[in-house]
Design a protein around this motif. Sequence first.
Motif, PDB file in Angstrom:
ATOM      1  N   UNK A 122       0.848  -1.197   0.000  1.00 54.84           N
ATOM      2  CA  UNK A 122       0.000   0.000   0.000  1.00 54.84           C
ATOM      3  C   UNK A 122       0.878   1.240   0.000  1.00 54.84           C
ATOM      4  N   UNK A 123       1.963   1.187   0.786  1.00 59.20           N
ATOM      5  CA  UNK A 123       2.863   2.339   0.862  1.00 59.20           C
ATOM      6  C   UNK A 123       3.588   2.572  -0.449  1.00 59.20           C
ATOM      7  N   UNK A 124       3.647   1.526  -1.290  1.00 54.96           N
ATOM      8  CA  UNK A 124       4.237   1.711  -2.615  1.00 54.96           C
ATOM      9  C   UNK A 124       3.260   2.400  -3.559  1.00 54.96           C
ATOM     10  N   UNK A 125       1.996   2.471  -3.149  1.00 54.60           N
ATOM     11  CA  UNK A 125       0.989   3.104  -3.989  1.00 54.60           C
ATOM     12  C   UNK A 125       0.123   2.119  -4.752  1.00 54.60           C
ATOM     13  N   UNK A 126       0.127   0.851  -4.336  1.00 54.44           N
ATOM     14  CA  UNK A 126      -0.678  -0.148  -5.035  1.00 54.44           C
ATOM     15  C   UNK A 126      -2.134  -0.079  -4.585  1.00 54.44           C
ATOM     16  N   UNK A 177      -4.902  -4.473  -7.143  1.00 52.44           N
ATOM     17  CA  UNK A 177      -3.520  -4.807  -7.533  1.00 52.44           C
ATOM     18  C   UNK A 177      -2.908  -5.754  -6.499  1.00 52.44           C
ATOM     19  N   UNK A 181       1.186   8.799   5.858  1.00 53.15           N
ATOM     20  CA  UNK A 181       1.152   8.044   4.609  1.00 53.15           C
ATOM     21  C   UNK A 181      -0.266   7.555   4.292  1.00 53.15           C
ATOM     22  N   UNK A 207      -2.787   7.129  -3.625  1.00 53.60           N
ATOM     23  CA  UNK A 207      -1.964   6.150  -4.332  1.00 53.60           C
ATOM     24  C   UNK A 207      -0.910   6.827  -5.189  1.00 53.60           C
ATOM     25  N   UNK A 230       1.829   7.927  -2.461  1.00 55.81           N
ATOM     26  CA  UNK A 230       2.561   6.828  -1.818  1.00 55.81           C
ATOM     27  C   UNK A 230       3.538   6.200  -2.802  1.00 55.81           C
ATOM     28  N   UNK A 231       4.716   5.943  -2.332  1.00 55.81           N
ATOM     29  CA  UNK A 231       5.697   5.299  -3.194  1.00 55.81           C
ATOM     30  C   UNK A 231       6.448   6.290  -4.060  1.00 55.81           C
ATOM     31  N   UNK A 289       8.361   4.514   2.182  1.00 62.70           N
ATOM     32  CA  UNK A 289       8.330   3.901   3.513  1.00 62.70           C
ATOM     33  C   UNK A 289       9.386   2.813   3.604  1.00 62.70           C
ATOM     34  N   UNK A 347      11.107  -4.651  -6.868  1.00 59.65           N
ATOM     35  CA  UNK A 347      11.674  -3.307  -7.055  1.00 59.65           C
ATOM     36  C   UNK A 347      11.000  -2.639  -8.258  1.00 59.65           C
ATOM     37  N   UNK A 396       8.211  -3.174  -9.446  1.00 55.83           N
ATOM     38  CA  UNK A 396       6.797  -2.892  -9.198  1.00 55.83           C
ATOM     39  C   UNK A 396       6.541  -1.401  -8.940  1.00 55.83           C
ATOM     40  N   UNK A 397       7.478  -0.741  -8.264  1.00 56.91           N
ATOM     41  CA  UNK A 397       7.293   0.696  -7.995  1.00 56.91           C
ATOM     42  C   UNK A 397       7.217   1.475  -9.305  1.00 56.91           C
ATOM     43  N   UNK A 414       6.280   0.268 -12.152  1.00 56.32           N
ATOM     44  CA  UNK A 414       5.043  -0.143 -12.800  1.00 56.32           C
ATOM     45  C   UNK A 414       3.846   0.606 -12.212  1.00 56.32           C
ATOM     46  N   UNK A 415       3.912   0.845 -10.895  1.00 54.35           N
ATOM     47  CA  UNK A 415       2.794   1.522 -10.238  1.00 54.35           C
ATOM     48  C   UNK A 415       2.780   3.019 -10.536  1.00 54.35           C
ATOM     49  N   UNK A 416       3.954   3.567 -10.803  1.00 57.57           N
ATOM     50  CA  UNK A 416       4.018   5.009 -11.059  1.00 57.57           C
ATOM     51  C   UNK A 416       4.743   5.257 -12.377  1.00 57.57           C
ATOM     52  N   UNK A 442      13.793   0.151  -2.665  1.00 59.89           N
ATOM     53  CA  UNK A 442      12.423   0.381  -3.132  1.00 59.89           C
ATOM     54  C   UNK A 442      11.941   1.761  -2.688  1.00 59.89           C
TER      55      UNK A 442
END
Lengths: 318, 295, 540
Positions: free
Chosen positions: A211-215, A219, C59, C88, C91-92, C97, C116, C118-119, C121-123, C172
């Motif tokens: 969640x902290x990664x923004x997922x 997901x 967060x 979302x 975050x990241x 974090x 790694x 994945x970050x 991919x998410x952003x 990460x």
Amino acid sequence: MGTYIVKRLGQALLVIWLAYTAVFIAVQSLPNDPVTIFLSTDSAADPATIAQMKAYYGYDQPLFVQYFSQLLGLLRGDLGYSLSNGSEVATRIGEVAGSTLILAGSAFVLSVVFALIIASAASLARGGKLRKALLNLPPLMVSIPVFWLGLLLLQLLAVQLGVMSLFPDGSFMSLAVPIFVLAVHLSAPIAQVLIKSVQEVNRQPFIEVLRAKGASEAWIFYRHTLKNAAPAALSIAGITIGALLAGSVITETVFSRAGLGQLILQSVTAQDIPLVQGLVLLTAVVFTAVNLLVDLIHPQLDPRIVTSTSGATRSLVA
Amino acid sequence: MSLITEHVGSVDTADQPLASTKTATKIGNPAARWFAAWWVLIPLAVFVAWAFLPSLFTGHDPITGVPADKLLAPSAEHLFGTDHLGRDIYSRVVYGTRQTLLTAGLACLVGSVVGSILGLLAGTAGRFADTVAMRFVDIVLAVPAFLIALILVTATEPGPLSLGLGVGIASIAVFARLVRTEVLRVRSRDFVQAALMSGGKYFTVLRRHIIPHIVGPVLSLLAVDLGAAILAISGLGFLGFGSPPPTPEWGLLISEGRQYLSVAWWLTTLPGLVIVSAVMLTAVLGRAINKAFRF
Amino acid sequence: MNATSNASSAVIRIEDLTVQYAQGTVAADSINLEIPAGQIVAIVGESGSGKSTLTKTLIGLLPQGTEVQGSVRFGGTEVTNLSLSDWRAIRGAGIGLVPQDPGASLDPVKTIGSQIIEVFRLHPSRSVPKAQWRSKAIELMQSVGIDRAESRLDQFPHELSGGLKQRVLIAIAFALNPQLLIADEPTSALDVTVQRTVLEVFVSLARKKGTTVLFVTHDLAVATDIADRVLVMNSGRLLEDRSVPALVAQSTEPYTKALLDQAYAHQDRQQPSTSDDIAITVEGLGKVFGKGRNEHQVLSDVSFEVQRGTTFSLVGESGSGKSTTAKIIMGMHPATEGSVLVNGREVANISGKQRYDLWRDAQLVYQNPDSALDPRQSIGSIIAEPMVNYRLGDSARRAQRVAQLMDQVNLPEQLVGRRPGELSGGQRQRVAIARALASGAKILVLDEALSALDVLTQEQILELLDQLQREEQLTYLFISHDLHVVERISHRVGVMCRGQIVESGTVDEIYSNPQHEYTRTLLAANPGKVLRELADSRTA
């Protein structure tokens, strides 16, 4: 990895051998030999016929000879001869196994799909009420007898709506409805375990890190939670093979389908012990094989399994 | 069929969404709180009363019917309607409770006692005992519960005793696994070792520190297993391996009604609903027990 | 004019923040805080002080139903009422974090590389083009000092050590160069030497990139070592907000002072005694676990003596064999070779009645009192249990002895009927100590017995142990990874590394004049360097 496979394979063979032995001992501990029991329903049987039949089927041999000759036969796929019509047990099983395989196989696949749908809907549902309803679905499904659900659907679809016939006629409905009934029955325990396992995974710290990664929740669920939760559900899916067989017997009876179920009932009613013995061994082999497969899939899902040696229990008194 | 009893824990966590607060405990009145947890005992008590005092609940004879009243739809007089012989289905269900409950009770007794002992041995008596007990469980699991029951019923004289025994043997595996898991869970906590170091002998530690922690899960499973046994027994009854007719038995009732599916829906539907509710009530009871024993 | 420039340079600006959980606990109480860009700020507090609540608020990961009042601005944006999708995006990317427990903070069934990447991919809008993801991941891993980065991409978390996992998590967190990085006790699960290197990597990376860091810890020594500024929190309130030197010099809050006293307490070392009455003798102890290919030596040639009435500490990092040594001494594991004498009796490889005899003389106190006390038993029956089992006295005498023991370990009498769940962690550890003494044992093996406790509770238990030792002539074998605690409690110390005692001697010898390379590394890694320097300059 290699030792892991060999170890599991050895365990599977051991279980089958022990199951065979258990069945053999169980048959021996019956008050009479199979032929006498079989012929006991027939009042006209005289001792000479019994002795002749016993000799024919090998039941007059010493016990250990019977034990090993049957075991040897088992290794060659020979399950002996049915007492009721003298044909090979393997042949009689082979004749009807296909129909059951279609029913049970499709129901198994469908039940896994159902379980996945219920678990993901329950995990991703936003509203508390909807989630609660979905969470209570598996306990409800588990409480419904298969035969009753089958009869209820027959009542509704065949009698009230007339969209299917009461007896199998080769139509889509006459196959789909039994599969559905069996799948509902089977999916309940799988869904329960999957939901429980998902809840356990969700309590792990790495979910919060994601969640902290923004997922997003979806997901996290589809890319992480599900893969982590799968091994537990897979194990239970393997164990449902037993319930699958019981469910098939009942479903086949309700929908008047030919198959292993009817063969089991016939053989039990006719007290055809070699046939029963063959059927029991067959189910034990299928069960063990499926669970061996499950054990071999596990490492693909969870890389930790091969390296961790199972925590054997120490004695309390050490 | 007792497979569904395998995961009693999941029944229990099923009503806990991710971050729910315990609303149930917020009801102030202790009587109301008791009722919220244990209301399930009331309908279950009705079932038990049906089993032991059936004549209090129905005036109709379950065995001999009134041929003139055959295949009547449910009404105030015949709550569940009548069958092809004019027998009152409701009274047949009520009278059938005893057979079903006693057989299921016997099955649970066999399964829980033998299974718990096996599980305790597996969890506490060392590696060898663990291996032997767990291999035994593997074999019992490998032969479907249903077949074990079926074979026992045919090989011996059909009747509640062999039926209960057969179904019970099949559920040994479930109890053994649960007890073993729970024992290992308790044993992973340091207090068990600390109890040994405090001078406790094997049985002392077992009695004082292990068994009290597994009583809750076992009782909870017992409740759920009762439901599973009812299902298994009615399934076998449906297939004709229960008590011979005309003894009323829940599965048999439905099997008899099956022939009249197209003319009398109530013969199968209503007894089936009774089975469903009985099984669900045991599941609710299992959940309540689990909550009550949680520490 | 001045005000606006202030607001824009602050990465975090918290005004009157109050957080109340759904069950009613107020975990943060009117907090005001401003953190300028590039500053490293440490929050120190015990469990339940509200430090985690504060970071979760920042967060946006407070549980549902939590009530948040006041204002939290991140880079000028009010975040208390952000939508899920806005969160979302932050975050990241904007806020990273570094979590507490590296062991459980990576998905065990996914490769390091995929986690790694994945970050990115998410952003996708904040990261490099897709074709460069892999090389960027390798670069990141190298920047946090992970060797063989390329091949580690395809490894799974369980194949990495705790320190490496934490480095992956740091990589990460830094992946998208967030403005703010929240580190939640990132090193408390690691060994001191690993902690030190991980902290070095983390701090130098943050300084280089100019990242603002909010570092949460329970350890004042770690906080002062790395931070520009220290916040002290207790029961939801910010007690102190000072620079490190100011904290030492000007602190007025009793809570902070207590924390500081604890951190300074290295002056009062125990004086070694010279008795020749030996309680425990370990001679050439060796232990091999596993068989065949899996065989590994966990102990080799371990020898030491513990004089009666003194404390001997085994100090070392995880896997050094110190707990195994304790278990062999307690008769729970057989030894492969060597001998162990307790009160002159051989106890290596004993069984049956001999073990029960040993346990009347020597008792073990566990790390985690939660797990060491049966939650279903009352405090009274827990303490009385050894007396019941060994048939000491009648029930009246036992009740009397329970009361006496409870008094000795400073437990209020009325707790006798309570269950462990109703007690605090420190009280539970007192119960465990009382039980250990109940059968009349005069030798206690304390296996990380203070590690699960908060700093100030540790202090109280330390005092209790000291007092009991003087009153009852107790002998302690103290097993710990915590150099600071060991320094205070011990008469003699043995430093363990990979199954061997590399050096042993009096506290003074070990701490002031370490001979072995490993001891020096260990001492250098011990946090609190800044505090010690400040203390020395103050006394000087």
